[in-house]
Design a protein around this motif. Sequence first.
Motif, PDB file in Angstrom:
ATOM      1  N   HIS A  81       0.825  -1.203   0.000  1.00 44.65           N
ATOM      2  CA  HIS A  81       0.000   0.000   0.000  1.00 44.65           C
ATOM      3  C   HIS A  81       0.857   1.251   0.000  1.00 44.65           C
ATOM      4  O   HIS A  81       1.983   1.242   0.489  1.00 44.65           O
ATOM      5  CB  HIS A  81      -0.875   0.052   1.266  1.00 44.65           C
ATOM      6  N   HIS A  99      -2.981   4.200   5.585  1.00 44.40           N
ATOM      7  CA  HIS A  99      -3.026   4.214   4.125  1.00 44.40           C
ATOM      8  C   HIS A  99      -3.299   5.620   3.624  1.00 44.40           C
ATOM      9  O   HIS A  99      -4.025   6.393   4.245  1.00 44.40           O
ATOM     10  CB  HIS A  99      -4.130   3.291   3.610  1.00 44.40           C
ATOM     11  N   HIS A 107     -11.211   0.817   3.148  1.00 41.00           N
ATOM     12  CA  HIS A 107     -10.160  -0.015   2.558  1.00 41.00           C
ATOM     13  C   HIS A 107     -10.704  -1.077   1.620  1.00 41.00           C
ATOM     14  O   HIS A 107     -11.692  -1.738   1.908  1.00 41.00           O
ATOM     15  CB  HIS A 107      -9.349  -0.715   3.660  1.00 41.00           C
ATOM     16  N   ASP A 119      -4.529   1.994  -1.911  1.00 39.04           N
ATOM     17  CA  ASP A 119      -4.712   0.550  -2.012  1.00 39.04           C
ATOM     18  C   ASP A 119      -4.172   0.029  -3.340  1.00 39.04           C
ATOM     19  O   ASP A 119      -4.358   0.644  -4.389  1.00 39.04           O
ATOM     20  CB  ASP A 119      -6.190   0.183  -1.887  1.00 39.04           C
TER      21      ASP A 119
END
Length: 186
Positions: A81, A99, A107, A119
């Motif tokens: 990621h 992230h 996510h 992602d």
Amino acid sequence: MKTGLVLLMIISAVLMFATAGSAQENTTDNTTDNTTDSAVAILKDTQNNTVGFATFNEDDFGLVRIQVLVSGLTPGLHGIHIHESANCTGPSFTSAGGHYNPLGKEHGFVNLKGPHAGDLPNLVVGYDGTGDMDVITNLVTLSPGPTTLFTANGTSLLIHSGPDDQITNPAGNSGERIVCGVIEKK
């Protein structure tokens, strides 16, 4: 799970071609150089050993190609990621933050409220401990804008110890952070 992965790959391919196609139809520039921006990340493990690198190249249509090459990892699938901070302080790499998610999504590619801009599909590592990835994304940019990787805090690329299930918040149950690299403009 295999059906979900195949569906994800089909959806990703359709979105990639639809985005590229619409961008091509609207362009009037006939230049032969399709790269507008590029970046690199040197990937290091928890012992600060260099285990690979990643390159990021944005084309004229706003698509970013990410290429990763690593060695010395455990064979199998690994979550990978883009994270929200350009800080890879080991050994846990928690300094990289969560992230990269400038649009406030959830996510995973199979999450109806996702994905995070950072992602990516799982990284496949072979029995010899080497892995490579070559993906194109329209979720981030290297040029200025709301999803640029060059924020005030910068960004980093992290590899996890296990596979990403592509749905569970915040990181797809992908395990410990085992490799990190700060994303830097070339």
